[in-house]
Write a protein that holds these residues in place. Structure first.
Motif, PDB file in Angstrom:
ATOM      1  N   THR A 179      40.215  44.104  33.697  1.00 33.45           N
ATOM      2  CA  THR A 179      39.708  42.959  32.943  1.00 33.45           C
ATOM      3  C   THR A 179      38.271  42.674  33.359  1.00 33.45           C
ATOM      4  O   THR A 179      37.962  42.661  34.560  1.00 33.45           O
ATOM      5  CB  THR A 179      40.556  41.692  33.230  1.00 33.45           C
ATOM      6  N   MET A 180      37.399  42.456  32.373  1.00 31.83           N
ATOM      7  CA  MET A 180      36.044  41.977  32.645  1.00 31.83           C
ATOM      8  C   MET A 180      35.965  40.540  32.133  1.00 31.83           C
ATOM      9  O   MET A 180      36.064  40.284  30.934  1.00 31.83           O
ATOM     10  CB  MET A 180      35.000  42.841  31.946  1.00 31.83           C
ATOM     11  N   LEU A 181      35.803  39.611  33.043  1.00 33.89           N
ATOM     12  CA  LEU A 181      35.725  38.184  32.716  1.00 33.89           C
ATOM     13  C   LEU A 181      34.277  37.737  32.883  1.00 33.89           C
ATOM     14  O   LEU A 181      33.729  37.770  33.984  1.00 33.89           O
ATOM     15  CB  LEU A 181      36.639  37.384  33.646  1.00 33.89           C
ATOM     16  N   MET A 182      33.668  37.312  31.772  1.00 31.19           N
ATOM     17  CA  MET A 182      32.252  36.940  31.771  1.00 31.19           C
ATOM     18  C   MET A 182      32.090  35.439  31.602  1.00 31.19           C
ATOM     19  O   MET A 182      32.716  34.840  30.720  1.00 31.19           O
ATOM     20  CB  MET A 182      31.534  37.681  30.625  1.00 31.19           C
ATOM     21  N   TYR A 183      31.258  34.826  32.437  1.00 33.21           N
ATOM     22  CA  TYR A 183      31.038  33.379  32.370  1.00 33.21           C
ATOM     23  C   TYR A 183      29.853  33.074  31.454  1.00 33.21           C
ATOM     24  O   TYR A 183      28.764  33.613  31.629  1.00 33.21           O
ATOM     25  CB  TYR A 183      30.774  32.818  33.764  1.00 33.21           C
ATOM     26  N   LEU A 184      30.076  32.188  30.512  1.00 32.48           N
ATOM     27  CA  LEU A 184      29.043  31.838  29.534  1.00 32.48           C
ATOM     28  C   LEU A 184      28.386  30.501  29.822  1.00 32.48           C
ATOM     29  O   LEU A 184      27.457  30.096  29.117  1.00 32.48           O
ATOM     30  CB  LEU A 184      29.659  31.803  28.122  1.00 32.48           C
ATOM     31  N   SER A 185      28.871  29.790  30.834  1.00 41.32           N
ATOM     32  CA  SER A 185      28.296  28.478  31.172  1.00 41.32           C
ATOM     33  C   SER A 185      28.470  28.218  32.653  1.00 41.32           C
ATOM     34  O   SER A 185      29.276  28.872  33.326  1.00 41.32           O
ATOM     35  CB  SER A 185      28.969  27.366  30.357  1.00 41.32           C
ATOM     36  N   ASP A 186      27.735  27.254  33.160  1.00 41.50           N
ATOM     37  CA  ASP A 186      27.892  26.803  34.542  1.00 41.50           C
ATOM     38  C   ASP A 186      28.830  25.608  34.545  1.00 41.50           C
ATOM     39  O   ASP A 186      28.588  24.633  33.834  1.00 41.50           O
ATOM     40  CB  ASP A 186      26.548  26.396  35.147  1.00 41.50           C
ATOM     41  N   THR A 187      29.877  25.679  35.318  1.00 42.99           N
ATOM     42  CA  THR A 187      30.788  24.544  35.451  1.00 42.99           C
ATOM     43  C   THR A 187      30.303  23.680  36.609  1.00 42.99           C
ATOM     44  O   THR A 187      30.078  24.182  37.705  1.00 42.99           O
ATOM     45  CB  THR A 187      32.221  25.031  35.736  1.00 42.99           C
ATOM     46  N   LEU A 188      30.127  22.398  36.357  1.00 46.20           N
ATOM     47  CA  LEU A 188      29.604  21.531  37.403  1.00 46.20           C
ATOM     48  C   LEU A 188      30.573  21.406  38.570  1.00 46.20           C
ATOM     49  O   LEU A 188      30.179  21.386  39.716  1.00 46.20           O
ATOM     50  CB  LEU A 188      29.294  20.148  36.818  1.00 46.20           C
ATOM     51  N   GLU A 189      31.865  21.343  38.255  1.00 45.70           N
ATOM     52  CA  GLU A 189      32.853  21.203  39.327  1.00 45.70           C
ATOM     53  C   GLU A 189      34.186  21.778  38.869  1.00 45.70           C
ATOM     54  O   GLU A 189      34.661  21.488  37.773  1.00 45.70           O
ATOM     55  CB  GLU A 189      33.021  19.728  39.706  1.00 45.70           C
ATOM     56  N   GLY A 190      34.807  22.599  39.721  1.00 43.59           N
ATOM     57  CA  GLY A 190      36.092  23.205  39.377  1.00 43.59           C
ATOM     58  C   GLY A 190      35.921  24.414  38.478  1.00 43.59           C
ATOM     59  O   GLY A 190      34.836  24.959  38.315  1.00 43.59           O
ATOM     60  N   GLY A 191      37.044  24.861  37.884  1.00 43.11           N
ATOM     61  CA  GLY A 191      37.009  25.969  36.946  1.00 43.11           C
ATOM     62  C   GLY A 191      36.882  27.352  37.564  1.00 43.11           C
ATOM     63  O   GLY A 191      36.598  28.324  36.866  1.00 43.11           O
ATOM     64  N   GLU A 192      37.091  27.452  38.872  1.00 44.24           N
ATOM     65  CA  GLU A 192      36.971  28.755  39.528  1.00 44.24           C
ATOM     66  C   GLU A 192      38.051  29.724  39.021  1.00 44.24           C
ATOM     67  O   GLU A 192      39.107  29.308  38.522  1.00 44.24           O
ATOM     68  CB  GLU A 192      37.116  28.619  41.048  1.00 44.24           C
ATOM     69  N   THR A 193      37.787  31.019  39.157  1.00 43.74           N
ATOM     70  CA  THR A 193      38.812  32.032  38.941  1.00 43.74           C
ATOM     71  C   THR A 193      39.444  32.313  40.298  1.00 43.74           C
ATOM     72  O   THR A 193      38.747  32.645  41.260  1.00 43.74           O
ATOM     73  CB  THR A 193      38.213  33.320  38.354  1.00 43.74           C
ATOM     74  N   TYR A 194      40.764  32.174  40.371  1.00 44.75           N
ATOM     75  CA  TYR A 194      41.461  32.171  41.653  1.00 44.75           C
ATOM     76  C   TYR A 194      42.368  33.396  41.771  1.00 44.75           C
ATOM     77  O   TYR A 194      43.165  33.689  40.880  1.00 44.75           O
ATOM     78  CB  TYR A 194      42.280  30.883  41.759  1.00 44.75           C
ATOM     79  N   PHE A 195      42.233  34.117  42.896  1.00 45.65           N
ATOM     80  CA  PHE A 195      43.070  35.273  43.217  1.00 45.65           C
ATOM     81  C   PHE A 195      43.861  34.944  44.487  1.00 45.65           C
ATOM     82  O   PHE A 195      43.370  35.160  45.605  1.00 45.65           O
ATOM     83  CB  PHE A 195      42.212  36.519  43.429  1.00 45.65           C
ATOM     84  N   PRO A 196      45.067  34.408  44.356  1.00 49.94           N
ATOM     85  CA  PRO A 196      45.829  33.948  45.540  1.00 49.94           C
ATOM     86  C   PRO A 196      46.300  35.065  46.458  1.00 49.94           C
ATOM     87  O   PRO A 196      46.622  34.811  47.625  1.00 49.94           O
ATOM     88  CB  PRO A 196      47.020  33.213  44.920  1.00 49.94           C
ATOM     89  N   MET A 197      46.339  36.325  45.965  1.00 50.18           N
ATOM     90  CA  MET A 197      46.841  37.430  46.779  1.00 50.18           C
ATOM     91  C   MET A 197      45.717  38.243  47.428  1.00 50.18           C
ATOM     92  O   MET A 197      45.960  39.281  48.023  1.00 50.18           O
ATOM     93  CB  MET A 197      47.693  38.371  45.910  1.00 50.18           C
ATOM     94  N   ALA A 198      44.483  37.756  47.310  1.00 48.38           N
ATOM     95  CA  ALA A 198      43.328  38.513  47.817  1.00 48.38           C
ATOM     96  C   ALA A 198      42.929  38.048  49.221  1.00 48.38           C
ATOM     97  O   ALA A 198      41.824  37.563  49.443  1.00 48.38           O
ATOM     98  CB  ALA A 198      42.154  38.397  46.857  1.00 48.38           C
ATOM     99  N   GLY A 199      43.822  38.187  50.175  1.00 46.71           N
ATOM    100  CA  GLY A 199      43.483  37.867  51.562  1.00 46.71           C
ATOM    101  C   GLY A 199      43.837  36.455  51.971  1.00 46.71           C
ATOM    102  O   GLY A 199      44.361  35.653  51.196  1.00 46.71           O
TER     103      GLY A 199
END
Length: 263
Positions: A179-199
Protein backbone atom coordinates in the motif's frame (compact mmCIF):
# COMPACT_ATOMS: atom_id res chain seq x y z
CA UNK A 1 75.58 15.83 1.62
CA UNK A 2 74.50 16.78 -1.90
CA UNK A 3 72.41 13.60 -2.09
CA UNK A 4 70.70 14.47 1.20
CA UNK A 5 69.91 18.03 0.03
CA UNK A 6 68.51 16.62 -3.23
CA UNK A 7 66.23 14.20 -1.39
CA UNK A 8 65.01 16.91 1.01
CA UNK A 9 64.37 19.26 -1.91
CA UNK A 10 62.43 16.58 -3.75
CA UNK A 11 60.31 15.80 -0.70
CA UNK A 12 59.61 19.51 -0.21
CA UNK A 13 58.55 19.81 -3.85
CA UNK A 14 56.21 16.80 -3.52
CA UNK A 15 54.72 18.17 -0.28
CA UNK A 16 54.03 21.58 -1.83
CA UNK A 17 52.50 19.87 -4.88
CA UNK A 18 50.20 17.81 -2.66
CA UNK A 19 49.11 20.92 -0.75
CA UNK A 20 48.31 22.78 -3.97
CA UNK A 21 46.46 19.72 -5.33
CA UNK A 22 44.46 19.44 -2.09
CA UNK A 23 43.46 23.09 -2.31
CA UNK A 24 42.20 22.63 -5.88
CA UNK A 25 40.27 19.52 -4.80
CA UNK A 26 38.61 21.34 -1.90
CA UNK A 27 37.66 24.22 -4.20
CA UNK A 28 36.11 21.74 -6.66
CA UNK A 29 34.10 20.02 -3.91
CA UNK A 30 32.89 23.39 -2.65
CA UNK A 31 31.63 24.29 -6.13
CA UNK A 32 29.72 20.98 -6.28
CA UNK A 33 28.15 21.60 -2.87
CA UNK A 34 27.05 25.09 -3.84
CA UNK A 35 25.59 23.98 -7.19
CA UNK A 36 21.82 23.19 -7.38
CA UNK A 37 21.18 19.62 -6.23
CA UNK A 38 19.20 18.79 -9.36
CA UNK A 39 21.59 20.43 -11.84
CA UNK A 40 22.21 17.18 -13.75
CA UNK A 41 18.47 16.50 -14.12
CA UNK A 42 17.31 20.00 -15.04
CA UNK A 43 16.46 19.06 -18.62
CA UNK A 44 15.37 15.47 -17.96
CA UNK A 45 11.53 15.17 -18.09
CA UNK A 46 11.63 11.65 -16.62
CA UNK A 47 13.59 12.91 -13.60
CA UNK A 48 11.10 15.75 -13.16
CA UNK A 49 8.19 13.30 -13.26
CA UNK A 50 9.84 11.11 -10.62
CA UNK A 51 10.80 14.16 -8.50
CA UNK A 52 14.42 13.02 -8.34
CA UNK A 53 16.38 15.18 -5.92
CA UNK A 54 13.20 16.03 -3.96
CA UNK A 55 12.04 12.69 -2.57
CA UNK A 56 13.89 11.43 0.50
CA UNK A 57 13.22 7.83 1.61
CA UNK A 58 13.34 6.85 5.28
CA UNK A 59 13.00 3.23 6.39
CA UNK A 60 11.16 3.27 9.72
CA UNK A 61 10.53 -0.46 10.19
CA UNK A 62 11.72 -3.77 8.73
CA UNK A 63 8.96 -5.85 10.34
CA UNK A 64 6.54 -4.89 8.98
CA UNK A 65 8.37 -3.25 6.08
CA UNK A 66 7.55 0.47 6.17
CA UNK A 67 9.25 3.30 4.27
CA UNK A 68 8.32 6.98 4.44
CA UNK A 69 9.00 8.97 1.25
CA UNK A 70 9.30 12.63 2.22
CA UNK A 71 8.19 15.14 -0.47
CA UNK A 72 6.69 12.37 -2.60
CA UNK A 73 3.98 14.69 -3.96
CA UNK A 74 4.24 18.37 -4.78
CA UNK A 75 1.87 20.86 -3.14
CA UNK A 76 0.17 21.33 -6.53
CA UNK A 77 -0.41 17.58 -6.91
CA UNK A 78 -1.95 17.40 -3.43
CA UNK A 79 -4.38 20.23 -4.18
CA UNK A 80 -5.19 18.73 -7.58
CA UNK A 81 -6.27 15.40 -6.07
CA UNK A 82 -8.33 17.15 -3.39
CA UNK A 83 -10.09 19.25 -6.03
CA UNK A 84 -11.02 16.16 -8.06
CA UNK A 85 -12.35 14.37 -4.99
CA UNK A 86 -14.30 17.11 -3.20
CA UNK A 87 -17.53 17.05 -5.30
CA UNK A 88 -17.84 13.25 -5.13
CA UNK A 89 -17.06 12.42 -1.49
CA UNK A 90 -19.42 9.96 0.17
CA UNK A 91 -19.38 8.10 3.49
CA UNK A 92 -16.55 5.55 3.41
CA UNK A 93 -17.20 1.82 3.46
CA UNK A 94 -15.29 -1.35 4.33
CA UNK A 95 -15.16 -4.59 2.34
CA UNK A 96 -17.74 -7.25 3.20
CA UNK A 97 -15.69 -10.48 3.10
CA UNK A 98 -18.76 -12.53 2.13
CA UNK A 99 -19.88 -10.50 -0.88
CA UNK A 100 -16.79 -8.45 -1.74
CA UNK A 101 -18.91 -5.29 -1.71
CA UNK A 102 -18.45 -2.12 0.34
CA UNK A 103 -20.60 -1.69 3.44
CA UNK A 104 -20.80 1.10 6.01
CA UNK A 105 -19.19 0.37 9.38
CA UNK A 106 -18.13 2.18 12.54
CA UNK A 107 -14.67 0.73 11.88
CA UNK A 108 -14.18 3.58 9.41
CA UNK A 109 -15.72 7.04 9.78
CA UNK A 110 -14.21 9.03 6.93
CA UNK A 111 -15.56 10.24 3.58
CA UNK A 112 -14.02 9.07 0.33
CA UNK A 113 -14.17 8.34 -3.38
CA UNK A 114 -12.26 6.48 -6.08
CA UNK A 115 -10.73 8.02 -9.17
CA UNK A 116 -12.21 6.63 -12.38
CA UNK A 117 -10.42 4.74 -15.14
CA UNK A 118 -10.67 7.86 -17.30
CA UNK A 119 -9.16 10.07 -14.58
CA UNK A 120 -6.32 7.59 -14.32
CA UNK A 121 -5.26 8.76 -17.81
CA UNK A 122 -5.00 12.43 -16.78
CA UNK A 123 -1.35 13.60 -17.04
CA UNK A 124 -0.94 14.47 -13.34
CA UNK A 125 -2.60 11.26 -12.13
CA UNK A 126 -0.59 9.25 -14.66
CA UNK A 127 2.64 10.82 -13.40
CA UNK A 128 1.77 10.03 -9.76
CA UNK A 129 0.92 6.42 -10.64
CA UNK A 130 4.22 5.96 -12.50
CA UNK A 131 6.09 7.44 -9.53
CA UNK A 132 4.36 4.97 -7.20
CA UNK A 133 5.26 2.07 -9.50
CA UNK A 134 8.93 3.08 -9.68
CA UNK A 135 9.43 3.59 -5.94
CA UNK A 136 7.38 0.51 -4.96
CA UNK A 137 8.87 -1.57 -7.81
CA UNK A 138 5.41 -2.87 -8.72
CA UNK A 139 4.04 -2.40 -12.27
CA UNK A 140 1.43 0.32 -12.82
CA UNK A 141 -1.06 -2.23 -14.16
CA UNK A 142 -0.98 -4.10 -10.83
CA UNK A 143 -2.44 -1.12 -9.00
CA UNK A 144 -6.05 -0.51 -8.04
CA UNK A 145 -7.70 2.85 -8.67
CA UNK A 146 -6.53 5.55 -6.27
CA UNK A 147 -8.88 6.22 -3.35
CA UNK A 148 -9.00 9.70 -1.81
CA UNK A 149 -10.17 10.11 1.78
CA UNK A 150 -11.06 13.00 4.07
CA UNK A 151 -11.10 12.66 7.86
CA UNK A 152 -12.71 15.43 9.91
CA UNK A 153 -12.52 16.02 13.65
CA UNK A 154 -13.05 12.84 15.73
CA UNK A 155 -12.91 10.59 12.65
CA UNK A 156 -10.65 7.54 12.46
CA UNK A 157 -10.01 4.11 10.90
CA UNK A 158 -9.60 1.27 13.38
CA UNK A 159 -6.59 -1.09 12.98
CA UNK A 160 -6.99 -3.53 10.09
CA UNK A 161 -5.06 -5.37 7.40
CA UNK A 162 -5.12 -4.33 3.75
CA UNK A 163 -4.66 -7.89 2.48
CA UNK A 164 -7.73 -10.06 1.89
CA UNK A 165 -8.80 -12.90 4.15
CA UNK A 166 -11.13 -14.35 1.51
CA UNK A 167 -10.68 -15.67 -2.02
CA UNK A 168 -13.53 -13.66 -3.57
CA UNK A 169 -11.55 -10.41 -3.61
CA UNK A 170 -8.43 -12.10 -4.99
CA UNK A 171 -10.03 -13.20 -8.27
CA UNK A 172 -8.96 -9.99 -10.05
CA UNK A 173 -5.26 -9.32 -9.56
CA UNK A 174 -4.60 -11.69 -6.69
CA UNK A 175 -3.64 -10.65 -3.16
CA UNK A 176 -2.80 -7.09 -2.15
CA UNK A 177 0.98 -6.91 -1.87
CA UNK A 178 1.64 -3.35 -0.71
CA UNK A 179 0.00 0.00 0.00
CA UNK A 180 1.18 3.52 -0.81
CA UNK A 181 -0.56 6.02 1.47
CA UNK A 182 -0.06 9.64 0.42
CA UNK A 183 -0.86 12.63 2.65
CA UNK A 184 -2.56 15.54 0.91
CA UNK A 185 -2.79 17.89 3.91
CA UNK A 186 -1.14 18.70 7.22
CA UNK A 187 -3.19 17.62 10.21
CA UNK A 188 -2.80 20.06 13.08
CA UNK A 189 -3.33 17.40 15.73
CA UNK A 190 -3.94 13.64 15.59
CA UNK A 191 -4.64 11.63 12.45
CA UNK A 192 -1.42 9.62 12.57
CA UNK A 193 -1.08 6.31 10.73
CA UNK A 194 -0.53 3.73 13.46
CA UNK A 195 1.31 0.38 13.19
CA UNK A 196 0.79 -1.36 16.58
CA UNK A 197 2.91 -4.41 15.65
CA UNK A 198 5.99 -2.43 14.57
CA UNK A 199 8.14 -2.73 17.70
CA UNK A 200 7.95 -1.56 21.28
CA UNK A 201 8.61 2.14 20.75
CA UNK A 202 6.19 4.63 22.22
CA UNK A 203 4.38 7.13 20.01
CA UNK A 204 1.32 9.39 19.99
CA UNK A 205 -1.88 8.19 18.30
CA UNK A 206 -4.74 10.68 18.45
CA UNK A 207 -3.31 12.21 21.61
CA UNK A 208 -2.83 8.84 23.36
CA UNK A 209 0.50 7.18 24.11
CA UNK A 210 0.71 3.76 22.45
CA UNK A 211 3.29 1.10 21.60
CA UNK A 212 4.35 0.78 17.98
CA UNK A 213 5.09 3.24 15.18
CA UNK A 214 3.02 6.35 14.41
CA UNK A 215 3.53 8.35 11.22
CA UNK A 216 2.40 11.97 11.41
CA UNK A 217 0.58 13.24 8.29
CA UNK A 218 2.70 15.83 6.48
CA UNK A 219 1.46 17.16 3.16
CA UNK A 220 3.37 15.57 0.29
CA UNK A 221 4.80 12.66 2.30
CA UNK A 222 3.90 9.06 1.45
CA UNK A 223 4.09 5.81 3.42
CA UNK A 224 4.82 2.55 1.61
CA UNK A 225 4.11 -0.57 3.64
CA UNK A 226 3.95 -4.23 2.68
CA UNK A 227 1.11 -6.58 3.56
CA UNK A 228 3.06 -9.58 2.29
CA UNK A 229 6.39 -10.83 3.58
CA UNK A 230 9.48 -11.81 1.60
CA UNK A 231 8.29 -15.43 1.62
CA UNK A 232 5.06 -14.48 -0.20
CA UNK A 233 2.78 -15.01 2.79
CA UNK A 234 0.58 -12.32 4.33
CA UNK A 235 2.25 -10.39 7.14
CA UNK A 236 0.05 -9.98 10.26
CA UNK A 237 2.51 -7.35 11.52
CA UNK A 238 1.22 -5.00 8.79
CA UNK A 239 -1.79 -4.26 10.99
CA UNK A 240 -2.42 -0.49 10.83
CA UNK A 241 -5.04 2.16 11.46
CA UNK A 242 -5.82 5.84 11.16
CA UNK A 243 -5.71 7.61 14.53
CA UNK A 244 -8.48 9.96 15.57
CA UNK A 245 -8.25 13.50 14.19
CA UNK A 246 -8.28 15.92 17.11
CA UNK A 247 -8.00 19.20 15.25
CA UNK A 248 -8.03 20.16 11.57
CA UNK A 249 -8.71 17.96 8.58
CA UNK A 250 -6.79 14.98 7.21
CA UNK A 251 -6.73 14.27 3.47
CA UNK A 252 -5.02 11.20 2.03
CA UNK A 253 -4.79 9.20 -1.19
CA UNK A 254 -4.33 5.43 -1.11
CA UNK A 255 -2.95 3.12 -3.79
CA UNK A 256 -3.27 -0.63 -3.23
CA UNK A 257 -1.06 -2.88 -5.35
CA UNK A 258 -1.73 -6.51 -6.30
CA UNK A 259 0.26 -9.58 -7.29
CA UNK A 260 -0.95 -9.40 -10.89
CA UNK A 261 -2.52 -6.93 -13.31
CA UNK A 262 -5.94 -5.74 -12.16
CA UNK A 263 -7.38 -5.31 -15.66
Amino acid sequence: MDRTRFILGLLSFVAVGMMIGGMFQLAFIKRLEEAPHDFSWANDPEAHLLRLGNIKPEVISWSPRITVFHNFLSAEECEYLKAIATPRLTISTVVDWKTGKGIQSDVRTSSGMFLTSDERKYPIVKAIEKRIAVYAQIPVENGELIQILRYGKDQYYRPHHDYFSDTHNQKRGGQRVATMLMYLSDTLEGGETYFPMAGERECSCGGKKVKGVCVKPIRGDAVLFWGMGLDGSTDPNSLHGGCEVLQGEKWSATKWMRQRATS
